[in-house]
Scaffold this motif. Structure first.
Motif, short mmCIF file in Angstrom:
data_model
loop_
_atom_site.label_atom_id
_atom_site.label_comp_id
_atom_site.label_asym_id
_atom_site.label_seq_id
_atom_site.Cartn_x
_atom_site.Cartn_y
_atom_site.Cartn_z
N UNK A 11 8.67 -2.66 -11.26
CA UNK A 11 8.34 -3.47 -10.57
C UNK A 11 9.28 -4.62 -10.03
N UNK A 12 9.52 -4.86 -11.71
CA UNK A 12 10.56 -6.35 -11.02
C UNK A 12 11.77 -6.08 -10.48
N UNK A 13 12.04 -4.52 -10.39
CA UNK A 13 13.48 -4.84 -9.94
C UNK A 13 12.89 -4.98 -8.20
N UNK A 14 11.68 -4.34 -7.25
CA UNK A 14 12.02 -4.79 -6.07
C UNK A 14 11.54 -6.27 -5.46
N UNK A 15 11.05 -6.59 -6.80
CA UNK A 15 10.71 -7.79 -6.38
C UNK A 15 11.66 -8.65 -6.36
N UNK A 16 12.70 -8.19 -7.46
CA UNK A 16 14.18 -8.93 -7.46
C UNK A 16 15.27 -9.02 -6.12
N UNK A 17 14.61 -7.52 -6.01
CA UNK A 17 15.85 -6.92 -4.82
C UNK A 17 15.25 -8.26 -3.40
N UNK A 18 15.08 -7.98 -3.06
CA UNK A 18 13.71 -8.50 -1.65
C UNK A 18 13.85 -9.95 -1.94
N UNK A 62 13.71 -4.03 9.01
CA UNK A 62 13.68 -3.17 8.25
C UNK A 62 13.33 -1.52 7.70
N UNK A 63 13.91 -1.22 8.93
CA UNK A 63 13.81 0.06 8.70
C UNK A 63 15.22 0.35 7.21
N UNK A 64 16.14 -0.15 8.15
CA UNK A 64 17.36 -0.42 7.55
C UNK A 64 17.55 -0.54 6.37
N UNK A 65 17.15 -1.82 6.25
CA UNK A 65 16.85 -2.68 4.58
C UNK A 65 16.61 -1.60 3.38
N UNK A 66 15.36 -0.80 3.93
CA UNK A 66 14.32 0.08 3.46
C UNK A 66 15.42 0.83 2.66
N UNK A 67 16.16 1.52 3.81
CA UNK A 67 16.92 3.00 3.46
C UNK A 67 18.43 2.41 2.88
N UNK A 68 18.73 1.47 2.77
CA UNK A 68 20.17 1.33 2.10
C UNK A 68 20.24 0.35 0.76
N UNK A 69 19.04 -0.39 0.83
CA UNK A 69 19.18 -0.88 -0.36
C UNK A 69 17.55 -1.17 -1.16
N UNK A 70 16.39 -0.99 -0.50
CA UNK A 70 15.21 -1.17 -1.24
C UNK A 70 14.77 -0.01 -1.31
N UNK A 71 15.48 1.73 -0.97
CA UNK A 71 15.11 3.02 -1.67
C UNK A 71 15.45 3.41 -3.14
N UNK A 72 16.52 2.10 -3.71
CA UNK A 72 17.48 3.20 -4.31
C UNK A 72 16.20 2.27 -6.41
N UNK A 73 15.17 0.99 -5.35
CA UNK A 73 14.57 0.29 -6.35
C UNK A 73 13.20 1.11 -6.94
N UNK A 106 10.63 3.84 -7.90
CA UNK A 106 10.72 4.24 -9.18
C UNK A 106 11.12 3.73 -10.06
N UNK A 107 11.73 2.18 -9.62
CA UNK A 107 11.91 1.34 -10.80
C UNK A 107 11.25 0.60 -11.73
N UNK A 111 1.14 -1.43 0.21
CA UNK A 111 -0.33 -0.30 0.00
C UNK A 111 0.56 1.34 0.15
N UNK A 112 2.14 0.66 0.70
CA UNK A 112 2.76 2.21 0.74
C UNK A 112 3.65 2.50 0.04
N UNK A 113 4.26 1.37 -0.58
CA UNK A 113 5.47 1.30 -1.79
C UNK A 113 4.81 1.03 -3.23
N UNK A 114 3.24 -0.11 -3.39
CA UNK A 114 3.80 0.02 -4.64
C UNK A 114 5.01 -1.24 -4.79
N UNK A 115 5.34 -2.07 -4.25
CA UNK A 115 6.46 -3.22 -4.02
C UNK A 115 5.79 -4.17 -3.38
N UNK A 116 6.52 -5.08 -3.92
CA UNK A 116 6.04 -6.86 -3.60
C UNK A 116 6.71 -6.93 -2.35
N UNK A 117 7.10 -7.34 -1.50
CA UNK A 117 8.22 -7.90 -0.53
C UNK A 117 8.36 -9.38 -0.64
N UNK A 118 9.34 -9.92 -0.87
CA UNK A 118 9.09 -11.82 -0.81
C UNK A 118 10.05 -12.00 -0.21
#
Length: 287
Positions: free
Chosen positions: A90-97, A74-85, A87-88, A28-35
């Motif tokens: 959707x597959x980028x965030x899926x593969x990253x998670x 979870x907050x650190x993972x978002x700040x350090x890695x997931x934030x870069x995904x 705007x990319x 809901x917040x990021x439009x990213x699916x976390x796997x």
């Protein structure tokens, strides 16, 4: 007999529902699916076991500490890695998670003590049994149901009565307008990932007295994701309802249908839901 089956399915469904809530909060917040929610669940359970058995903390304090630690993670993972995904595609965030989940699981399996045996987390107050006529409920089952209800009530109060919760709701509805109104969208994304990780850790700790703690316990997320899809990836109540529905369906299928059907029932139901209700049962209609 049917009451016993429904109770067992309800307890299992509450676990699915908590993990499904973590999926929906992030989406809901990021439009990213976390796997990686299953791995966060597993790490949270191991953290509670470590703090309780190795550090000697009281079990419930260890559970609370593990939830807070996973929220921070979870907050650190978002700040350090997931934030870069963001705007990319959707597959980028899926593969990253997905990759981060594999890293977390691999890191746990490198610890011999984690892989050589299953661990038990005994939570005071969840032992014993309660009988109602012919139906018997274990303390662990009642504890899971009660903890799920309390967590949902706390989330509802957070989103309705706190400024941060209202800001997160606004960001989930329309990030652009929320930003124009002074809401920090990146901060809300961090909060969403923190809450998602915390819910996953809580689900893992609640599973621990029933299924033991081991590196493969995160597979429960594979049943929670269909629950989130069935309920609607934009609906928190729908995620919980979907989890309970799948838990009860599995319990009934395991009792009355041929062996193995209960393992595919959730996915078959998800396919039907996607065909008939593309936005989920509680997703509403697109504007």
């Amino acid at each position: 007999m049917i009451g016993q089956i429904l109770l067992s399915g309800l307890a299992t469904g509450c676990i699915y529902g908590l993990v499904a809530l973590s999926f929906v909060l992030v989406y809901k917040a990021t439009e990213a699916v976390s796997f990686m929610q299953g791995e966060l669940l597993m790490v949270g359970a191991f953290a509670a076991v470590l703090l309780s058995a190795a550090a000697g903390w009281p079990a419930w304090v260890a559970v609370l500490a593990s939830v807070l630690l996973l929220a921070l993670a979870g907050a650190l993972i978002e700040r350090l890695a997931l934030r870069r995904a963001m705007g990319q595609p959707h597959l980028t965030a899926v593969l990253l998670t997905f990759g981060l989940g594999l890293v977390l699981r691999g890191a746990v399996t490198t610890v011999p003590e984690a892989t050589h045996r299953a661990h038990l987390l005994s939570l005071p107050g969840l032992g014993g049994q309660v009988a109602w006529g012919d139906m018997v409920a274990s303390g662990a089952q009642l504890g899971v149901i009660a903890a799920t209800l309390l967590s949902c009530a706390a989330l509802a109060a957070f989103f309705r009565y706190t400024r941060v919760g209202l800001a997160l709701r606004a960001c989930s509805e329309n990030p652009r307008i929320a930003s124009m109104m002074g809401v920090s969208v990146p901060a809300m994304h961090t909060l969403a990932w923190a809450l998602g990780a915390a819910l996953a850790a809580l689900a893992g700790s609640l599973m621990a007295p029933v299924t033991f703690v081991h590196p493969g316990m995160g597979v429960v997320a594979l049943k929670a994701f269909p629950a989130a899809v069935i309920g609607g990836m934009h609906s928190l109540p729908g995620a919980l309802a979907g989890g309970v529905f799948i838990g009860v369906l599995e319990a009934l299928a395991g009792r009355y249908l041929p062996e193995g059907v209960n393992h595919v029932a959730a996915y078959a139901l998800m396919l039907v839901a996607l065909l008939c209700f593309p936005r989920g049962l509680f997703g509403g209609r697109a504007a």
